[in-house]
Design a protein around this motif. Structure first.
Motif, PDB file in Angstrom:
ATOM      1  N   PRO A 192       0.824  -1.449   0.107  1.00 62.00           N
ATOM      2  CA  PRO A 192      -0.155  -0.147   0.270  1.00 62.00           C
ATOM      3  C   PRO A 192       0.818   0.703   0.092  1.00 62.00           C
ATOM      4  O   PRO A 192       0.381   2.542  -0.714  1.00 62.00           O
ATOM      5  CB  PRO A 192      -0.726   0.020   0.658  1.00 62.00           C
ATOM      6  N   VAL A 193       1.837   1.152   0.631  1.00 65.70           N
ATOM      7  CA  VAL A 193       3.270   2.359   0.900  1.00 65.70           C
ATOM      8  C   VAL A 193       3.015   3.120  -1.038  1.00 65.70           C
ATOM      9  O   VAL A 193       3.826   4.475  -1.426  1.00 65.70           O
ATOM     10  CB  VAL A 193       3.670   2.298   1.765  1.00 65.70           C
ATOM     11  N   GLU A 194       3.333   1.932  -2.091  1.00 65.90           N
ATOM     12  CA  GLU A 194       3.755   2.286  -3.415  1.00 65.90           C
ATOM     13  C   GLU A 194       2.511   2.380  -4.142  1.00 65.90           C
ATOM     14  O   GLU A 194       2.507   2.886  -5.293  1.00 65.90           O
ATOM     15  CB  GLU A 194       4.432   1.424  -3.834  1.00 65.90           C
ATOM     16  N   LEU A 195       1.084   2.230  -3.781  1.00 67.84           N
ATOM     17  CA  LEU A 195      -0.419   3.171  -4.666  1.00 67.84           C
ATOM     18  C   LEU A 195       0.125   4.386  -5.095  1.00 67.84           C
ATOM     19  O   LEU A 195       0.804   5.229  -4.122  1.00 67.84           O
ATOM     20  CB  LEU A 195      -1.127   2.963  -3.767  1.00 67.84           C
ATOM     21  N   PRO A 196      -0.419   5.096  -5.934  1.00 73.05           N
ATOM     22  CA  PRO A 196      -0.489   5.614  -6.759  1.00 73.05           C
ATOM     23  C   PRO A 196      -1.005   7.251  -5.685  1.00 73.05           C
ATOM     24  O   PRO A 196      -2.799   6.087  -5.289  1.00 73.05           O
ATOM     25  CB  PRO A 196      -0.842   5.904  -7.926  1.00 73.05           C
ATOM     26  N   LEU A 197      -0.652   8.377  -5.265  1.00 72.14           N
ATOM     27  CA  LEU A 197      -1.822   9.028  -5.165  1.00 72.14           C
ATOM     28  C   LEU A 197      -3.046   9.585  -5.684  1.00 72.14           C
ATOM     29  O   LEU A 197      -2.942   9.741  -6.773  1.00 72.14           O
ATOM     30  CB  LEU A 197      -1.391  10.554  -4.763  1.00 72.14           C
ATOM     31  N   PRO A 198      -4.353   9.350  -4.953  1.00 71.04           N
ATOM     32  CA  PRO A 198      -4.734   9.750  -3.467  1.00 71.04           C
ATOM     33  C   PRO A 198      -4.245   7.887  -3.148  1.00 71.04           C
ATOM     34  O   PRO A 198      -5.480   7.324  -4.393  1.00 71.04           O
ATOM     35  CB  PRO A 198      -6.138  10.765  -3.226  1.00 71.04           C
ATOM     36  N   LEU A 199      -4.395   7.669  -2.039  1.00 66.51           N
ATOM     37  CA  LEU A 199      -4.264   6.261  -1.575  1.00 66.51           C
ATOM     38  C   LEU A 199      -4.988   5.968  -1.531  1.00 66.51           C
ATOM     39  O   LEU A 199      -5.282   4.092  -2.242  1.00 66.51           O
ATOM     40  CB  LEU A 199      -3.039   5.807  -0.474  1.00 66.51           C
ATOM     41  N   ALA A 200      -6.420   6.664  -1.259  1.00 66.73           N
ATOM     42  CA  ALA A 200      -7.605   5.396  -0.570  1.00 66.73           C
ATOM     43  C   ALA A 200      -8.088   5.064  -2.128  1.00 66.73           C
ATOM     44  O   ALA A 200      -8.960   4.031  -2.626  1.00 66.73           O
ATOM     45  CB  ALA A 200      -8.399   6.058   0.116  1.00 66.73           C
ATOM     46  N   ASP A 201      -8.631   6.178  -3.235  1.00 65.31           N
ATOM     47  CA  ASP A 201      -8.988   6.215  -4.490  1.00 65.31           C
ATOM     48  C   ASP A 201      -8.171   5.105  -5.126  1.00 65.31           C
ATOM     49  O   ASP A 201      -8.426   3.676  -5.833  1.00 65.31           O
ATOM     50  CB  ASP A 201      -8.599   7.614  -5.073  1.00 65.31           C
ATOM     51  N   SER A 202      -7.013   5.153  -5.495  1.00 62.92           N
ATOM     52  CA  SER A 202      -6.033   4.118  -5.979  1.00 62.92           C
ATOM     53  C   SER A 202      -6.259   2.662  -5.136  1.00 62.92           C
ATOM     54  O   SER A 202      -6.130   1.624  -6.373  1.00 62.92           O
ATOM     55  CB  SER A 202      -4.660   4.298  -5.634  1.00 62.92           C
TER      56      SER A 202
END
Length: 411
Positions: A192-202
Motif C-alpha cells: 500500500p505504500v507504493e500506490l499512486p496518490l490519492p491512496l484510498a482512491d487507488s
C-alpha cells in the motif's frame, strides 16, 4: 575490529554500522560493545513497534518458552491468537502462519493461482527476496519515483518474468489499465505504500479492476501492519483485500508473518503444500498476542502518529534554522509513523556521509528508505535526533559540504 561491509551481518543500506557490534536494546535505544548509546529509528526495518525488550512481550515469550515452543498440533496459544485475528479481520478469518513476509507473499500468490486457475501475477512494491518477486528489483523505497532504477539481482533466473510482472509508475489510470489489459491475471500484489496518490482512491480502483478481470487483490501489509491501527492500511484505505499479508510489527521483532483470506481458501494449504517446520512455533505467537494486546489497549498507533509528526516538524524547523530546508526535508512516507529524509540537489556521496556522521552522533536512520518510530520513542528521542542532525550539518559545513551549490544529486 573492522567489519567487512559485505559481511552478511552488515545491513547493506547501513554501511556506516560496519564497525559497530550491538550488545543490547531497551525501548528506543541500542548500546554497542563500547557502551555507546544510539537512538534507533531503524527498528529492525519496522518490526520493533513497541520498543526493544518490551516487558509485556518479554514476559509472554518467557512463559511460553517454559511451556514448550513447538507442539505436534495447534496449541491453545495459537488457537487464542487466531481467534483474536478473526475478530480483527472477520472477512478474512482463515489464517496461515509463516516466519517471514517473503514466505507469506509466496503463499498468498500460490493461493491466488489456485483459486483463479491462472498463473500470471502483477506486483507493485517490494515483496521480499524470493526469486519470483525480486526480479527485476526496483529501488522501491526512494521517495522520488524519478530516481528509482530497476535491475536483475544476481543468481535469479529470467524465467520468472513470464509469471510475475512489475508495475512502477505514478498514475492510477495507468495502473488500472495495466490490470485490465493483462491477460490471464491471477492476482495483483500491492504494497500500500507504493500506490499512486490519492491512496484510498487507488486502492479501491485497483480492487475493482482486479475483480473485473477475475483476479484477486493481495494486499502486502508487511510494513503497515498494526502501525496504522489494528486494522492496518486496509481499514484506512477502505478496502477488503481477497488475501491479506501481515508481518514485521505483528510480533514486535520476533519472526512471524500471517496470510489471511477466506477460510475456504486457506483450507487448501495442505493440498498446496504450504507449510513449514516452524509454522506452529509458539514463542512468536506469544509475542504477537502480547503485542496486539498492548497495541489495542494503549492505542499505540495514535502515539506513533504523534511522535512521527513531532519528529518531522522538529527536524524541519531545525533545517530551516540552518538554511537547509530547500535541500533536506523530513516527510511522512504517506503516514507520519514512517518518516523519511528527502534530499534535493545533494550529491550521493554527501548523502552517504550524512548518514554515517549521524551514526557517530548516536542516531540510526535508514538512507533511501522510510524510517520507523516505536511506542518507546518520546520527546527526548526527538530532541536527540534534532541535535544529531544539526551537529552533522555543522560538521559537514565546516568541511565545505552541504553548501548552497555543493551538489547535483537528487533523492
Amino acid at each position: 575490529m573492522t567489519r567487512d561491509p559485505f559481511h552478511p551481518a552488515t545491513p547493506r543500506s547501513l554501511p556506516s554500522l560496519e564497525e559497530i557490534v550491538f550488545t543490547r536494546g531497551s525501548g528506543a535505544d541500542l548500546w554497542d560493545l563500547q557502551g555507546r548509546r544510539y537512538t534507533d529509528f531503524v527498528c529492525g526495518y519496522g518490526p520493533v513497534v513497541l520498543g526493544h525488550g518490551h516487558p509485556v512481550v518479554a514476559e509472554e515469550v518467557y512463559r511460553q518458552l517454559r511451556s514448550g515452543t513447538l507442539y505436534p498440533a495447534a496449541g491453545r496459544p495459537l488457537r487464542d491468537f487466531l481467534d483474536t485475528l478473526s475478530g480483527l479481520f472477520p472477512e478474512q478469518s482463515g489464517a496461515l502462519l509463516l516466519k517471514t513476509g517473503s514466505e507469506a507473499v509466496g503463499a498468498a500468490m500460490r493461493l491466488a493461482r489456485h483459486r483463479t486457475g491462472r498463473d500470471l501475477v502483477l506486483r507493485l512494491g517490494f515483496h521480499g527476496w524470493h526469486d519470483q518477486v525480486i526480479s527485476p528489483h526496483v529501488n522501491w523505497h526512494r521517495f522520488d519515483h524519478s530516481q528509482r532504477r530497476s535491475a536483475r539481482p544476481l543468481g535469479v533466473p529470467g524465467i520468472y518474468g513470464s509469471a510475475v510482472r512489475v508495475w512502477h509508475g505514478d498514475e492510477v489510470d495507468d495502473l488500472v489499465e495495466t490490470v485490465r489489459s493483462t491477460p490471464d491475471l491471477a492476482a495483483v500484489v500491492v504494497d500500500p505504500v507504493e500506490l499512486p496518490l490519492p491512496l484510498a482512491d487507488s486502492a479501491k480502483r485497483v480492487l475493482e479492476a482486479a475483480h473485473e478481470v477475475g483476479a484477486l487483490l493481495v494486499l502486502d501489509e508487511s510494513k503497515t501492519c498494526l502501525r496504522l491501527g489494528p486494522g492496518g492500511a486496509q481499514e484506512r484505505l477502505g478496502v477488503t483485500a481477497d488475501v491479506l499479508v501481515l508481518g514485521k510489527a505483528i510480533a514486535n521483532g520476533l519472526p512471524l508473518a500471517v496470510v489471511l483470506a477466506d477460510p475456504s481458501l486457506t483450507a487448501q494449504s495442505r493440498r498446496l503444500r504450504i507449510r513449514g517446520t516452524f509454522s506452529n512455533e509458539l514463542t512468536s505467537v506469544a509475542a504477537a498476542s502480547a503485542t496486539l494486546r498492548v497495541l489495542r489497549e494503549e492505542k499505540v498507533h495514535e502515539r506513533l502518529e504523534r511522535t512521527g509528526t513531532a519528529l518531522i516538524d522538529a527536524v524541519n524547523a531545525a533545517l530551516r534554522s540552518d538554511g537547509l530546508d530547500d535541500r533536506i526535508a523530513a516527510v511522512p512516507y504517506h503516514w507520519p509513523c514512517m518518516p523519511y529524509l528527502h534530499f534535493r540537489n545533494v550529491a550521493e556521496t554527501e548523502r552517504t556521509d550524512f548518514y554515517a556522521r549521524l551514526v557517530r552522533h548516536g542516531v540510526l536512520l535508514l538512507p533511501n528508505h522510510m524510517n520507523f518510530v516505536s511506542a518507546a520513542h518520546g520527546e527526548a528521542h526527538v530532541q536527540h535526533a534534532v541535535r544529531a542532525i544539526r551537529a552533522t550539518v555543522q560538521d559537514m559545513r565546516g568541511e565545505g559540504l552541504l553548501e548552497p551549490h555543493g551538489g547535483t544529486g537528487n533523492e
